[in-house]
Design an enzyme around this catalytic site. Sequence first.
Site, PDB file in Angstrom:
ATOM      1  N   ARG A   1       0.819  -1.220   0.000  1.00 34.55           N
ATOM      2  CA  ARG A   1       0.000   0.000   0.000  1.00 34.55           C
ATOM      3  C   ARG A   1       0.847   1.263   0.000  1.00 34.55           C
ATOM      4  NH1 ARG A   1      -3.424  -2.836   4.457  1.00 34.55           N
ATOM      5  NH2 ARG A   1      -1.416  -3.873   4.504  1.00 34.55           N
TER       6      ARG A   1
ATOM      7  N   GLU B   1       3.517  -7.645  12.872  1.00 37.53           N
ATOM      8  CA  GLU B   1       2.480  -7.954  13.869  1.00 37.53           C
ATOM      9  C   GLU B   1       1.942  -9.359  13.683  1.00 37.53           C
ATOM     10  OE1 GLU B   1      -0.796  -5.192  13.736  1.00 37.53           O
ATOM     11  OE2 GLU B   1      -1.467  -5.716  15.749  1.00 37.53           O
TER      12      GLU B   1
HETATM   13  O1  PRP Z   1       5.094  -2.098  11.601  1.00 32.92           O
HETATM   14  P1  PRP Z   1       4.903  -3.500  11.125  1.00 32.92           P
HETATM   15  O2  PRP Z   1       4.561  -4.449  12.244  1.00 32.92           O
HETATM   16  O3  PRP Z   1       6.047  -3.990  10.328  1.00 32.92           O
HETATM   17  O4  PRP Z   1       3.596  -3.515  10.210  1.00 32.92           O
HETATM   18  C1  PRP Z   1       3.307  -2.574   9.225  1.00 32.92           C
HETATM   19  C2  PRP Z   1       3.219  -3.202   7.878  1.00 32.92           C
HETATM   20  O5  PRP Z   1       2.184  -4.190   7.839  1.00 32.92           O
HETATM   21  C3  PRP Z   1       1.391  -3.984   6.678  1.00 32.92           C
HETATM   22  O6  PRP Z   1       1.930  -4.580   5.563  1.00 32.92           O
HETATM   23  P2  PRP Z   1       1.849  -6.120   5.241  1.00 32.92           P
HETATM   24  O7  PRP Z   1       3.182  -6.728   5.535  1.00 32.92           O
HETATM   25  O8  PRP Z   1       0.650  -6.714   5.880  1.00 32.92           O
HETATM   26  O9  PRP Z   1       1.771  -6.139   3.661  1.00 32.92           O
HETATM   27  P3  PRP Z   1       0.873  -5.507   2.528  1.00 32.92           P
HETATM   28  O10 PRP Z   1       1.099  -4.007   2.542  1.00 32.92           O
HETATM   29  O11 PRP Z   1       1.454  -6.148   1.331  1.00 32.92           O
HETATM   30  O12 PRP Z   1      -0.549  -5.876   2.781  1.00 32.92           O
HETATM   31  C4  PRP Z   1       1.452  -2.483   6.483  1.00 32.92           C
HETATM   32  O13 PRP Z   1       1.113  -2.124   5.152  1.00 32.92           O
HETATM   33  C5  PRP Z   1       2.868  -2.154   6.835  1.00 32.92           C
HETATM   34  O14 PRP Z   1       3.738  -2.282   5.712  1.00 32.92           O
HETATM   35  N1  ADE Z   2      -3.425  -3.770  12.579  1.00 36.45           N
HETATM   36  C1  ADE Z   2      -2.997  -3.525  11.342  1.00 36.45           C
HETATM   37  N2  ADE Z   2      -3.817  -2.998  10.419  1.00 36.45           N
HETATM   38  C2  ADE Z   2      -3.379  -2.760   9.162  1.00 36.45           C
HETATM   39  N3  ADE Z   2      -2.146  -3.032   8.753  1.00 36.45           N
HETATM   40  C3  ADE Z   2      -1.292  -3.542   9.645  1.00 36.45           C
HETATM   41  N4  ADE Z   2      -0.004  -3.912   9.546  1.00 36.45           N
HETATM   42  C4  ADE Z   2       0.379  -4.416  10.718  1.00 36.45           C
HETATM   43  N5  ADE Z   2      -0.598  -4.360  11.610  1.00 36.45           N
HETATM   44  C5  ADE Z   2      -1.672  -3.832  10.959  1.00 36.45           C
END
Ligand code: PRP
Ligand code: ADE
Length: 182
Positions: free
Chosen positions: A65, A102
């Site tokens: 995103r 997370e």
């Molecule tokens: O601070 P953190 O614990 O590292 O989490 C944050 C990340 O988690 C989500 O991405 P995700 O890895 O779910 O991937 P996506 O954007 O491809 O859905 C979000 O878009 C951040 O990049």
């Molecule tokens: N709670 C949350 N919602 C959306 N994106 C995330 N990436 C990690 N934790 C998330």
Amino acid sequence: MTETIERARTAIADHTRLVPDFPSPGIQFKDLTPVLADPAGLASVTAALASVSGDVDLVAGIDARGFLLGGAIALHSGLGVVAVRKAGKLPPPVHSATYDLEYGSASLEIPADGIDLRGRRVFVVDDVLATGGTLNAAIGLLLDAGAIVASAAVVMEIDGLPGRAAVTSAHPDLTLTALTTG
Ligand SMILES: O=P(O)(O)OC[C@H]1O[C@H](OP(=O)(O)OP(=O)(O)O)[C@H](O)[C@@H]1O
Ligand SMILES: Nc1ncnc2[nH]cnc12
């Protein structure tokens, strides 16, 4: 609080979708895609993030995103954009980092050839800051490539998780902005 950031906060509050127990039990997922699908949401979030970049010459958007935000901010500010990608998508050579988040673990990569990042002042953007694992990994990759990571920003910081502390303790000179906490 500037008017630009106030407008973005209103759009985020109006359009964020909260999804319980996704992608695993106990996680409340903050789905920001409706914010970006709204014309005023995309414009206000883009302008607000661009307003906190400081003096930079390149935007880095984190998979997936963060790509949407990074491209929009770069266009808004007259800058270029680099995609920080999930592992396995880029041709070699790459800089690579594995990290925890997370709900699991993942690896990020940037090109080690083709884009000269040495001495470039970079602004790193993503949608959400949770544990800080993703942002720290992206910053580490850019530093490995010789960039100066001047600033970073996210749309939303997750309340009660140590993302901000993890990033600011690892990179005390970095300006880190979250438009909202949720
Ligand atoms: O601070 P953190 O614990 O590292 O989490 C944050 C990340 O988690 C989500 O991405 P995700 O890895 O779910 O991937 P996506 O954007 O491809 O859905 C979000 O878009 C951040 O990049
Ligand atoms: N709670 C949350 N919602 C959306 N994106 C995330 N990436 C990690 N934790 C998330």
